[in-house]
Design a protein around this motif. Structure first.
Motif, PDB file in Angstrom:
ATOM      1  N   ALA A  33       0.890  -1.010  -0.091  1.00 47.70           N
ATOM      2  CA  ALA A  33      -0.019  -0.020  -0.136  1.00 47.70           C
ATOM      3  C   ALA A  33       1.053   1.005  -0.016  1.00 47.70           C
ATOM      4  O   ALA A  33       0.424   2.137  -0.274  1.00 47.70           O
ATOM      5  CB  ALA A  33      -1.004   0.136   0.853  1.00 47.70           C
ATOM      6  N   ASN A  34       1.865   1.452   0.050  1.00 46.32           N
ATOM      7  CA  ASN A  34       3.155   2.345   0.031  1.00 46.32           C
ATOM      8  C   ASN A  34       3.097   2.679  -1.143  1.00 46.32           C
ATOM      9  O   ASN A  34       3.321   3.503  -1.575  1.00 46.32           O
ATOM     10  CB  ASN A  34       4.437   1.951   0.758  1.00 46.32           C
ATOM     11  CG  ASN A  34       4.806   0.884  -0.287  1.00 46.32           C
ATOM     12  OD1 ASN A  34       4.166  -0.048  -0.535  1.00 46.32           O
ATOM     13  ND2 ASN A  34       6.394   0.607   0.242  1.00 46.32           N
ATOM     14  N   VAL A  35       3.400   1.810  -2.534  1.00 51.03           N
ATOM     15  CA  VAL A  35       2.666   2.147  -3.468  1.00 51.03           C
ATOM     16  C   VAL A  35       1.871   2.106  -4.551  1.00 51.03           C
ATOM     17  O   VAL A  35       1.330   2.923  -5.025  1.00 51.03           O
ATOM     18  CB  VAL A  35       4.048   1.272  -4.576  1.00 51.03           C
ATOM     19  CG1 VAL A  35       4.202   1.255  -5.878  1.00 51.03           C
ATOM     20  CG2 VAL A  35       5.063   1.394  -4.076  1.00 51.03           C
ATOM     21  N   LEU A  36       1.251   1.220  -4.459  1.00 46.48           N
ATOM     22  CA  LEU A  36      -0.146   1.131  -4.861  1.00 46.48           C
ATOM     23  C   LEU A  36      -1.358   1.167  -3.627  1.00 46.48           C
ATOM     24  O   LEU A  36      -2.664   0.258  -2.827  1.00 46.48           O
ATOM     25  CB  LEU A  36      -0.166  -0.271  -4.831  1.00 46.48           C
ATOM     26  CG  LEU A  36       0.322  -0.954  -6.114  1.00 46.48           C
ATOM     27  CD1 LEU A  36       0.475  -2.426  -6.241  1.00 46.48           C
ATOM     28  CD2 LEU A  36       0.142   0.013  -7.735  1.00 46.48           C
ATOM     29  N   THR A  56      -5.327   0.583  -4.417  1.00 43.69           N
ATOM     30  CA  THR A  56      -5.874  -1.061  -4.861  1.00 43.69           C
ATOM     31  C   THR A  56      -5.607  -1.834  -3.306  1.00 43.69           C
ATOM     32  O   THR A  56      -6.376  -2.013  -2.688  1.00 43.69           O
ATOM     33  CB  THR A  56      -5.492  -1.422  -5.881  1.00 43.69           C
ATOM     34  OG1 THR A  56      -3.767  -1.283  -5.901  1.00 43.69           O
ATOM     35  CG2 THR A  56      -5.626  -1.541  -7.021  1.00 43.69           C
ATOM     36  N   ASP A  57      -3.841  -1.947  -3.247  1.00 43.27           N
ATOM     37  CA  ASP A  57      -3.704  -2.226  -1.664  1.00 43.27           C
ATOM     38  C   ASP A  57      -3.940  -1.225  -0.707  1.00 43.27           C
ATOM     39  O   ASP A  57      -4.547  -1.963   0.621  1.00 43.27           O
ATOM     40  CB  ASP A  57      -2.494  -2.860  -1.819  1.00 43.27           C
ATOM     41  CG  ASP A  57      -1.596  -3.749  -2.529  1.00 43.27           C
ATOM     42  OD1 ASP A  57      -2.360  -4.797  -2.829  1.00 43.27           O
ATOM     43  OD2 ASP A  57      -0.187  -3.781  -2.787  1.00 43.27           O
ATOM     44  N   GLY A  58      -4.376  -0.015  -0.299  1.00 42.55           N
ATOM     45  CA  GLY A  58      -5.088   0.826   0.496  1.00 42.55           C
ATOM     46  C   GLY A  58      -6.477  -0.018   0.884  1.00 42.55           C
ATOM     47  O   GLY A  58      -6.710   0.168   1.826  1.00 42.55           O
ATOM     48  N   LEU A  90       5.020  -5.184   3.596  1.00 43.72           N
ATOM     49  CA  LEU A  90       4.950  -5.313   2.290  1.00 43.72           C
ATOM     50  C   LEU A  90       5.872  -6.393   1.415  1.00 43.72           C
ATOM     51  O   LEU A  90       6.042  -6.556   2.612  1.00 43.72           O
ATOM     52  CB  LEU A  90       6.306  -3.932   2.322  1.00 43.72           C
ATOM     53  CG  LEU A  90       5.360  -2.939   2.926  1.00 43.72           C
ATOM     54  CD1 LEU A  90       6.579  -1.509   3.078  1.00 43.72           C
ATOM     55  CD2 LEU A  90       3.835  -2.634   2.329  1.00 43.72           C
ATOM     56  N   VAL A  91       4.870  -6.935   1.003  1.00 45.81           N
ATOM     57  CA  VAL A  91       4.829  -8.084   0.535  1.00 45.81           C
ATOM     58  C   VAL A  91       6.550  -8.044  -0.112  1.00 45.81           C
ATOM     59  O   VAL A  91       6.820  -9.752  -0.260  1.00 45.81           O
ATOM     60  CB  VAL A  91       4.032  -8.421  -1.313  1.00 45.81           C
ATOM     61  CG1 VAL A  91       5.087  -7.322  -2.196  1.00 45.81           C
ATOM     62  CG2 VAL A  91       4.017  -9.178  -1.400  1.00 45.81           C
ATOM     63  N   ASP A  92       7.374  -7.304  -0.482  1.00 44.18           N
ATOM     64  CA  ASP A  92       8.934  -7.681  -0.554  1.00 44.18           C
ATOM     65  C   ASP A  92       9.345  -7.689   0.619  1.00 44.18           C
ATOM     66  O   ASP A  92       9.901  -8.748   0.312  1.00 44.18           O
ATOM     67  CB  ASP A  92       9.568  -6.646  -1.610  1.00 44.18           C
ATOM     68  CG  ASP A  92       8.667  -4.849  -1.015  1.00 44.18           C
ATOM     69  OD1 ASP A  92       7.958  -5.174  -0.067  1.00 44.18           O
ATOM     70  OD2 ASP A  92       9.719  -3.849  -1.689  1.00 44.18           O
ATOM     71  N   SER A  93       9.800  -7.023   0.980  1.00 40.63           N
ATOM     72  CA  SER A  93       9.986  -7.562   2.978  1.00 40.63           C
ATOM     73  C   SER A  93       9.201  -8.719   3.541  1.00 40.63           C
ATOM     74  O   SER A  93      10.311 -10.007   4.284  1.00 40.63           O
ATOM     75  CB  SER A  93       9.664  -6.795   3.844  1.00 40.63           C
ATOM     76  OG  SER A  93       8.715  -6.101   4.395  1.00 40.63           O
ATOM     77  N   MET A  94       8.101  -9.213   3.114  1.00 46.07           N
ATOM     78  CA  MET A  94       7.386 -10.410   3.453  1.00 46.07           C
ATOM     79  C   MET A  94       8.475 -11.513   2.684  1.00 46.07           C
ATOM     80  O   MET A  94       8.436 -12.476   3.829  1.00 46.07           O
ATOM     81  CB  MET A  94       5.920 -10.830   2.819  1.00 46.07           C
ATOM     82  CG  MET A  94       5.127 -11.529   3.350  1.00 46.07           C
ATOM     83  SD  MET A  94       4.887 -12.275   5.032  1.00 46.07           S
ATOM     84  CE  MET A  94       4.908 -13.290   5.225  1.00 46.07           C
TER      85      MET A  94
END
Ligand code: NAI
Ligand code: MG
Length: 352
Positions: A187-190, A193-195, A217-221
């Motif tokens: 949600a920091n970028v999207l 939608t992700d918000g 966040l999905v990348d750090s996930m």
């Protein structure tokens, strides 16, 4: 759907293509070895039936499955290029039966390469995100655009499923601490939608004060999942992130030959191995049937047959721990040998 050993079940059996036709019959043999009354209803879907009939999901399959209590699906082969008239039957079934949750348990296994102390459940939204498949070319084919759809309704119901699953779990971790739900987004970028996904999940979380909640966040996930997988309990994610995270997680515990999943609505479950039709090994009798057998256990669990599901998992565990492994895990056992060992183990175990 509470457990009742007197129940009888109609289970749709959809082997599909490739190794689906080897591992689903294996899982069926295991189900048949249990003291349950199960009628197996064989149905067709996939590339082979498409080539014969022009339909990858015959009407009879789509209608008969509705009269069943659950389904076991193998895998279908989908071409990577566009083929006129062909569309993936598993995507169609998920849509037609509104199987909105994809539940993927990830547990440490007694096999070489499996990391210890992992016992987590990935709850993946199964109906929207980029998988609405609204793609188009613009700018004379020089730009490709895909639409990503996130709705509050779908986000709330997947969150509710995740929190319900968290409350129902009984693991080594939940014996010590409240269950943890990790909400995955970007949600920091999207932020739109992700918000929306994030807000919907956090709103649902308020109804579950006894569950611990965190966001990731999905990348750090992906990074943390690989660094410290044992810290996770229930992970909820939009469709694409959930797909990627769950394949990565499967690699931590022995790979695709062991990974199972269940596609669930509120009243129907279609269980399947995570893997595909594996054309490179199809027909050789060496496909690992464990993923399909564990999918059968997930199906029984959804039907309320918790005891039978636990017995299958225990039998699989003992079989693997005894070193009965397929070539995918460095062993020499074939599909049938592994299946027979699981069944023998089932028959020697106590029923509690
Ligand atoms: P895949 O999962 O079929 O195979 C990936 C690799 O893992 C292969 O080397 C395969 O031999 C190995 N593998 C997979 N399952 C195994 C098992 N049970 N035992 C031992 N080794 C196993 O994925 P791939 O190659 O990307 O896709 C092949 C086909 O399957 C494609 O047509 C794809 O569209 C389809 N597919 C279908 C799915 C479904 O029906 N739900 C899911 C994923 C792929
Ligand atoms: Mg996948």
């Amino acid at each position: 759907m509470e457990g009742n050993v007197q129940s009888s079940y109609r289970i749709a059996i959809i082997p599909g293509d490739g190794i689906g036709k080897e591992v689903v019959p294996a899982a069926q043999q295991v189900l048949a070895a249990l003291p349950l009354s199960i009628t197996f209803v064989p149905l067709q879907a996939g590339w082979e039936i498409f080539e014969q009939t022009g339909s990858a999901l015959p009407h009879s399959t789509a209608s008969v499955i509705r009269g069943c209590d659950g389904a076991l699906f193998g895998a279908t082969q989908s071409p990577s290029h566009l083929v006129e008239g062909y569309s993936s039957p598993i995507l169609a079934l998920r849509k037609q039966l509104d199987l909105y949750a994809n539940l993927r348990p990830v547990m440490s296994m007694p096999v070489p390469g499996s990391r210890p102390n992992i016992d987590l459940l990935i709850v993946r939204e199964n109906t929207e995100c980029l998988y609405v498949r609204q793609e188009r070319l613009e700018d004379d084919g020089k730009t490709a655009v895909a639409q990503r759809v996130i709705t509050r309704r779908a986000s709330e119901r997947i969150a509710r499923k995740a929190f319900d699953q968290a409350c129902a779990r009984s693991t080594a971790r939940t014996a010590q601490r409240p269950p943890l739900v990790t909400i995955v987004h970007k949600a920091n970028v999207l932020s739109i939608t992700d918000g929306l996904f994030r807000t919907a999940c956090l709103d649902v979380a308020r109804d579950f004060p006894d569950v611990q909640v965190e966001e990731q966040l999905v990348d750090s996930m992906v990074y943390r999942l690989i660094r410290e997988p044992e810290r996770y309990d229930v992970v909820v994610a939009p469709n694409l992130y959930g797909d990627i995270i769950s394949d990565a997680a499967a690699a931590l515990v022995g790979g695709l030959g062991l990974a199972s999943s269940a596609n669930a609505s509120d009243n129907f479950v279609l269980a399947e191995p995570v893997h595909g039709s594996a054309p490179d090994i199809a027909g050789k009798g060496i496909a690992n049937p464990v993923a399909a057998i564990l999918a059968a256990a997930q199906l029984l669990e959804a039907l309320g047959e918790t005891n039978a599901a636990g017995r299958i998992r225990q039998a699989v565990h003992h079989t693997l721990a005894a070193g009965v492994l397929g070539p995918d895990l460095g062993g020499t056992a074939g599909t049938q040998e592994i299946t027979e060992r699981v069944i023998t183990q089932l028959q020697t175990e106590k029923t509690d």
